[in-house]
Design an enzyme around this catalytic site. Structure first.
Site, PDB file in Angstrom:
ATOM      1  N   ILE A   1      76.139 -18.450  -7.471  1.00 59.20           N
ATOM      2  CA  ILE A   1      76.280 -19.364  -6.337  1.00 59.20           C
ATOM      3  C   ILE A   1      75.715 -20.732  -6.742  1.00 59.20           C
ATOM      4  O   ILE A   1      74.604 -20.814  -7.266  1.00 59.20           O
ATOM      5  CB  ILE A   1      75.521 -18.807  -5.104  1.00 59.20           C
ATOM      6  CG1 ILE A   1      76.157 -17.486  -4.662  1.00 59.20           C
ATOM      7  CG2 ILE A   1      75.525 -19.798  -3.955  1.00 59.20           C
ATOM      8  CD1 ILE A   1      77.590 -17.567  -4.258  1.00 59.20           C
TER       9      ILE A   1
ATOM     10  N   HIS B   1      72.500  -5.583  -3.921  1.00 57.55           N
ATOM     11  CA  HIS B   1      72.322  -5.270  -5.349  1.00 57.55           C
ATOM     12  C   HIS B   1      72.096  -3.768  -5.490  1.00 57.55           C
ATOM     13  O   HIS B   1      71.297  -3.191  -4.747  1.00 57.55           O
ATOM     14  CB  HIS B   1      71.127  -6.049  -5.921  1.00 57.55           C
ATOM     15  CG  HIS B   1      70.965  -5.829  -7.393  1.00 57.55           C
ATOM     16  ND1 HIS B   1      71.791  -6.439  -8.323  1.00 57.55           N
ATOM     17  CD2 HIS B   1      70.124  -5.033  -8.096  1.00 57.55           C
ATOM     18  CE1 HIS B   1      71.433  -6.030  -9.535  1.00 57.55           C
ATOM     19  NE2 HIS B   1      70.431  -5.180  -9.431  1.00 57.55           N
TER      20      HIS B   1
ATOM     21  N   GLY C   1      86.242  -4.468  -3.039  1.00 56.07           N
ATOM     22  CA  GLY C   1      85.833  -4.747  -1.669  1.00 56.07           C
ATOM     23  C   GLY C   1      85.414  -3.541  -0.853  1.00 56.07           C
ATOM     24  O   GLY C   1      85.635  -3.499   0.355  1.00 56.07           O
TER      25      GLY C   1
ATOM     26  N   ASN D   1      72.748 -10.942  -0.317  1.00 57.94           N
ATOM     27  CA  ASN D   1      73.423 -10.245  -1.412  1.00 57.94           C
ATOM     28  C   ASN D   1      73.036  -8.773  -1.386  1.00 57.94           C
ATOM     29  O   ASN D   1      71.924  -8.431  -0.992  1.00 57.94           O
ATOM     30  CB  ASN D   1      72.984 -10.874  -2.743  1.00 57.94           C
ATOM     31  CG  ASN D   1      73.650 -10.206  -3.946  1.00 57.94           C
ATOM     32  OD1 ASN D   1      74.860 -10.016  -3.975  1.00 57.94           O
ATOM     33  ND2 ASN D   1      72.860  -9.856  -4.946  1.00 57.94           N
TER      34      ASN D   1
ATOM     35  N   ARG E   1      83.079 -26.465 -14.063  1.00 52.60           N
ATOM     36  CA  ARG E   1      82.305 -25.612 -13.154  1.00 52.60           C
ATOM     37  C   ARG E   1      81.833 -26.423 -11.949  1.00 52.60           C
ATOM     38  O   ARG E   1      81.807 -25.924 -10.829  1.00 52.60           O
ATOM     39  CB  ARG E   1      81.124 -25.000 -13.920  1.00 52.60           C
ATOM     40  CG  ARG E   1      80.270 -24.034 -13.104  1.00 52.60           C
ATOM     41  CD  ARG E   1      81.099 -22.964 -12.387  1.00 52.60           C
ATOM     42  NE  ARG E   1      81.581 -21.934 -13.223  1.00 52.60           N
ATOM     43  CZ  ARG E   1      81.434 -20.628 -13.013  1.00 52.60           C
ATOM     44  NH1 ARG E   1      80.798 -20.184 -11.962  1.00 52.60           N
ATOM     45  NH2 ARG E   1      81.929 -19.755 -13.839  1.00 52.60           N
TER      46      ARG E   1
END
Length: 198
Positions: A94, A110, A12, A108, A66
């Protein structure tokens, strides 16, 4: 006020950059309403608790399929009434249903300059190993919207970081985090929050 949920699988550090930026006013008009992890042992959950942010673990391991996990994840996000979902090192794909429902409301980070070193299989140190193996002189980070593809959504911000002689995947990863990721993600959230304000 932009209601933000941060999803994270590990330590995190990007979450911490967001928390710090909200505290110091780099990010305005934003409330961190939840941290969600797929990993009960993620240090990100401790960071959330230490900063009085509700923390939830929703792990695929706890569901029989899932699809059941995907539904539980979406149900939790809907229950939290969030405006923006931030993927800060979330190593779970996601669900498509969530991508559609939250279209242009999931971002997001990356650790490369997309379209280089991205897509299926490129995460964590693997990105930096590939960059070094290719011999690139510049890498960096990208914040982008999430769509149905893997790292294919519209780019919001990018920042280049020099690759230095003698870099290892670990030293390159650390420099990209410090010089790019921890700056870009708060900048993107602040941009969205202040465009969101009516």
């Amino acid at each position: 006020m932009l209601r933000v949920a941060v999803m994270v699988s590990g330590g995190g550090t990007n979450l911490q950059a967001i928390i710090d930026a909200v505290k110091d006013g780099t990010i305005t008009n934003t409330e961190l309403v939840a941290v969600i992890s797929n990993n009960a042992g993620a240090y990100a959950l401790t960071r959330a608790k230490d900063n009085n942010i509700p923390a939830y673990c929703i792990s695929p391991k706890d569901y029989e399929s899932r699809d059941a996990f995907n539904d539980a994840l979406l149900d939790k996000v809907n229950e939290l009434n969030v405006d923006l979902i931030v993927l800060a090192g979330f190593l779970v794909r996601i669900p498509e249903k969530m991508v559609h429902q939250y279209s242009h409301r999931i971002i997001n980070i990356h650790p490369s300059l997309i379209p280089s070193f991205c897509g299926v299989g490129f995460y964590g140190l693997k990105v930096h190993e590939a960059a070094l193996a290719k011999g690139v002189k510049v890498s960096g980070a990208t914040v982008h919207y999430v769509d149905e593809g893997m790292d294919t959504g519209e780019i919001i911000f990018q920042k280049a970081v020099d690759v230095l002689d003698g870099d290892t995947p670990e030293t390159l990863q650390r420099r990209i985090m410090e010089q790019a990721e921890w700056k870009l993600l708060p900048k993107a959230i602040n941009k969205i929050a202040n465009e969101h304000v009516n």
